[in-house]
Scaffold this motif. Structure first.
Motif, short mmCIF file in Angstrom:
data_model
loop_
_atom_site.label_atom_id
_atom_site.label_comp_id
_atom_site.label_asym_id
_atom_site.label_seq_id
_atom_site.Cartn_x
_atom_site.Cartn_y
_atom_site.Cartn_z
N GLU A 1 -17.86 -8.69 22.65
CA GLU A 1 -16.83 -8.87 21.64
C GLU A 1 -15.46 -8.43 22.17
O GLU A 1 -15.37 -7.61 23.07
N ASP A 2 -14.43 -8.99 21.59
CA ASP A 2 -13.06 -8.71 22.04
C ASP A 2 -12.12 -8.75 20.85
O ASP A 2 -11.82 -9.82 20.32
N ARG A 3 -11.68 -7.58 20.43
CA ARG A 3 -10.74 -7.51 19.31
C ARG A 3 -9.33 -7.11 19.75
O ARG A 3 -8.46 -6.88 18.92
N TYR A 4 -9.10 -7.10 21.04
CA TYR A 4 -7.76 -6.78 21.52
C TYR A 4 -6.71 -7.77 21.01
O TYR A 4 -5.60 -7.37 20.64
N PRO A 5 -7.02 -9.08 20.95
CA PRO A 5 -6.01 -10.02 20.46
C PRO A 5 -5.62 -9.81 18.99
O PRO A 5 -4.58 -10.30 18.56
N ARG A 6 -6.42 -9.07 18.23
CA ARG A 6 -6.16 -8.89 16.80
C ARG A 6 -5.51 -7.54 16.48
O ARG A 6 -5.24 -7.25 15.31
N LEU A 7 -5.26 -6.72 17.47
CA LEU A 7 -4.78 -5.38 17.19
C LEU A 7 -3.46 -5.35 16.43
O LEU A 7 -3.19 -4.42 15.67
N ALA A 8 -2.64 -6.36 16.64
CA ALA A 8 -1.34 -6.41 15.96
C ALA A 8 -1.47 -6.51 14.44
O ALA A 8 -0.51 -6.27 13.71
N GLU A 9 -2.67 -6.85 13.95
CA GLU A 9 -2.90 -6.96 12.50
C GLU A 9 -3.05 -5.59 11.83
O GLU A 9 -3.00 -5.49 10.61
N ILE A 10 -3.24 -4.54 12.62
CA ILE A 10 -3.49 -3.21 12.05
C ILE A 10 -2.18 -2.58 11.60
O ILE A 10 -1.25 -2.41 12.39
N ALA A 11 -2.10 -2.22 10.32
CA ALA A 11 -0.90 -1.63 9.76
C ALA A 11 -1.09 -0.14 9.45
O ALA A 11 -0.15 0.51 9.00
N VAL A 12 -2.28 0.39 9.66
CA VAL A 12 -2.55 1.80 9.39
C VAL A 12 -1.94 2.64 10.52
O VAL A 12 -2.14 2.34 11.70
N PRO A 13 -1.19 3.71 10.21
CA PRO A 13 -0.66 4.59 11.26
C PRO A 13 -1.80 5.09 12.15
O PRO A 13 -2.80 5.61 11.65
N THR A 14 -1.64 4.92 13.46
CA THR A 14 -2.76 5.16 14.38
C THR A 14 -2.38 6.07 15.52
O THR A 14 -1.29 5.94 16.10
N VAL A 15 -3.29 6.98 15.85
CA VAL A 15 -3.19 7.80 17.05
C VAL A 15 -4.38 7.46 17.93
O VAL A 15 -5.53 7.39 17.46
N VAL A 16 -4.13 7.23 19.21
CA VAL A 16 -5.18 6.95 20.19
C VAL A 16 -5.28 8.16 21.12
O VAL A 16 -4.26 8.62 21.64
N MET A 17 -6.51 8.66 21.31
CA MET A 17 -6.71 9.81 22.18
C MET A 17 -7.72 9.46 23.27
O MET A 17 -8.69 8.74 23.02
#
Length: 209
Positions: free
Chosen positions: A137-153
């Motif tokens: 699966e590959d959801r990288y192309p859809r990441l721009a749809e996320i509007a929730v404030p996000t922190v990546v660690m």
């Protein structure tokens, strides 16, 4: 495990079911490894999940294509699917090597022991479908749809979900912030449990020198 079995679709649906059952609102959803992979699908496929969140924390995780930039996984995942990794993990040498590979640059014997105890209690055969989804699966192309404030660690020494995936998540999710924990591995929640925030925190953020 629900009646629909194991897979990113039904497991992401479980996130929604739990949030709705307990009427959770204004929550911060924290997903580690597979949990983060599923949290991404839950937020992308179920708008009701995103509406119940005020924040999303993705750590030591990815949005699919798990083999990209991670040669460690090209060995580890097929061995897990065949059951060989579980057998090796029960041997003294194999267990130490496998456990150490999940840690960063300074693995502790106690941490390896606890990790192996948890790992060997799991029913891995039932998880094969979701493990395969990591690569298929590959959801990288859809990441721009996320509007929730996000922190990546991510740990700088993570072999299973290397920093390259964390950088892709941060670049793809609008406004996302990247926290890199020096020398930590895939178990950075165990390796670096002390607070990461504040001026003296041992971390780097996207854009820092």
């Amino acid at each position: 495990m629900g009646a629909d079995g194991v897979g990113s679709g039904p497991m992401a649906q479980d996130y929604l079911a739990v949030l709705e059952h307990f009427d959770v609102r204004d929550a911060v959803l924290v997903g580690h490894s597979m949990g983060g992979f599923l949290a991404l699908r839950a937020v992308l496929d179920h708008p009701a999940v995103a509406r119940r969140l005020r924040g999303l924390v993705l750590f030591a995780t990815w949005a699919g294509r798990i083999y990209d930039g991670a040669p460690h996984n090209r060995l580890q995942i097929p061995l897990l699917e065949m059951g060989i990794l579980q057998w090796l993990a029960r041997t003294r040498t194999g267990g130490i090597l496998f456990g150490a590979a999940q840690c960063g640059k300074r693995p502790s014997p106690a941490m390896i022991e606890v990790f192996l105890e948890v790992f060997l209690q799991q029913a891995h055969a039932a998880l094969v479908p979701i493990v395969r989804a990591f690569a298929q699966e590959d959801r990288y192309p859809r990441l721009a749809e996320i509007a929730v404030p996000t922190v990546v660690m991510v740990g700088s020494a993570d072999r299973s979900t290397p920093p390259s995936h964390a950088r892709r998540l941060t670049a793809g999710i609008p406004g996302a912030r990247l926290i890199t924990v020096p020398d930590a591995g895939h178990l950075l929640n165990w390796e670096a449990p002390t607070p990461w925030y504040g001026p003296s925190a041992p971390c780097t953020r996207l854009g820092d020198p």
